[in-house]
Enzyme design. Sequence first.
Site, mmCIF file in Angstrom:
data_model
loop_
_atom_site.group_PDB
_atom_site.id
_atom_site.type_symbol
_atom_site.label_atom_id
_atom_site.label_comp_id
_atom_site.label_asym_id
_atom_site.label_seq_id
_atom_site.Cartn_x
_atom_site.Cartn_y
_atom_site.Cartn_z
ATOM 1 N N ARG A 179 9.074 -2.497 -5.394
ATOM 2 C CA ARG A 179 7.890 -1.688 -5.310
ATOM 3 C C ARG A 179 8.165 -0.082 -5.177
ATOM 4 O O ARG A 179 8.818 0.250 -4.437
ATOM 5 C CB ARG A 179 7.039 -2.090 -4.184
ATOM 6 C CG ARG A 179 5.721 -1.298 -4.270
ATOM 7 C CD ARG A 179 4.645 -2.008 -3.374
ATOM 8 N NE ARG A 179 3.470 -1.046 -3.039
ATOM 9 C CZ ARG A 179 2.641 -1.455 -2.370
ATOM 10 N NH1 ARG A 179 2.307 -2.543 -1.642
ATOM 11 N NH2 ARG A 179 1.562 -0.677 -2.212
ATOM 12 N N ARG A 214 1.361 -3.527 -8.968
ATOM 13 C CA ARG A 214 2.372 -3.772 -8.004
ATOM 14 C C ARG A 214 3.137 -4.930 -8.089
ATOM 15 O O ARG A 214 2.491 -5.949 -8.509
ATOM 16 C CB ARG A 214 1.811 -3.333 -6.652
ATOM 17 C CG ARG A 214 1.006 -4.490 -6.001
ATOM 18 C CD ARG A 214 -0.118 -3.857 -4.985
ATOM 19 N NE ARG A 214 -0.603 -2.729 -5.588
ATOM 20 C CZ ARG A 214 -1.166 -1.943 -4.699
ATOM 21 N NH1 ARG A 214 -1.490 -2.274 -3.276
ATOM 22 N NH2 ARG A 214 -1.908 -0.652 -5.074
ATOM 23 N N ASP A 270 2.838 -6.671 -2.887
ATOM 24 C CA ASP A 270 1.969 -5.909 -1.829
ATOM 25 C C ASP A 270 1.910 -6.895 -0.662
ATOM 26 O O ASP A 270 1.481 -8.000 -0.601
ATOM 27 C CB ASP A 270 0.505 -5.862 -2.169
ATOM 28 C CG ASP A 270 -0.188 -4.697 -1.337
ATOM 29 O OD1 ASP A 270 0.574 -3.897 -0.389
ATOM 30 O OD2 ASP A 270 -1.408 -4.580 -1.401
ATOM 31 N N ASP A 293 0.522 -6.980 3.184
ATOM 32 C CA ASP A 293 -0.139 -6.506 4.174
ATOM 33 C C ASP A 293 -0.359 -7.372 5.379
ATOM 34 O O ASP A 293 -0.505 -8.374 5.446
ATOM 35 C CB ASP A 293 -1.539 -6.197 3.698
ATOM 36 C CG ASP A 293 -1.647 -5.175 2.616
ATOM 37 O OD1 ASP A 293 -0.803 -4.033 2.951
ATOM 38 O OD2 ASP A 293 -2.444 -5.417 1.714
#
Length: 279
Positions: A84, A93, A96, A98
Amino acid sequence: MAVEAYIGLGTNIGDRIGNIARALKEMDELEEVRLRAVSHVYESEPWGVPDQPTYANAAARIRTTLQADELLGRLQAIEAAMGRVPGERWGPRVIDLDILLFGDEEWASETLTIPHPRMGERDFVVHPLMEVAPKGLRYPDGRPVSRRGWLGRCKNDLGPVPGFEELSPVPAEGGELVCSLEEPQAPGPVVPGDVGQWRTIATTAGFGRLDTGESPLAFKESVLRDEGIPYAYDPHPPAGGFNPWGLGAQIKLKVPASEYERAVEAIRGAERERSEERS
């Protein structure tokens, strides 16, 4: 002391399911992290930047002895190792990762916000999250986590992540996951003889097309449903796409007169929360 946390995973470049599997493996190999549950993988349409490939999303429940900011650093290192690179906000992407929730902690810094901002509006985040979370999961301020998200709706269930089937949710009796893609059906029209017992909480006009997924009326309906407040439409529920009842047909969302004040308070509170999350 170990903390239970929830991680959201998303990808739309290359082997999407393979990307999620690799990220989970990298997370599980961290000395301070242990995977406890992994959701199924779901497809969702791109959010924010529509002209890009379809996403695959999942969520994981972990236990960690790291602080939230330390965990963020480890996740960012995994993202970088997987290729990334900085790019367009909400753009394509390879992975990811989170932090959605971190115990009952709240963080607000230049690099980290917990709970994750706007997660409650994104079905592709909350849907898999609720699959791996205990029933009754709440935000640090006590609000229940629910599928109020009308943006980025989940569509196809792509099944468990290869290699992590043992950590995936167990289907309920009948073979369906407890967290189903099916949305609760809205009540039918208000019975004419009962109209006097109901009060209008919201009104809209169906000018040919009604986007029930992101409309203000749909948002208010979702609040009422989450709060367990009865509701009904007069003269009919909204229609997705073309409005078969004709142009300019006014639609009223109603609640029982006895629930009106509670409904108003719930909707105002939800609208304030959404405004704060977007600011």
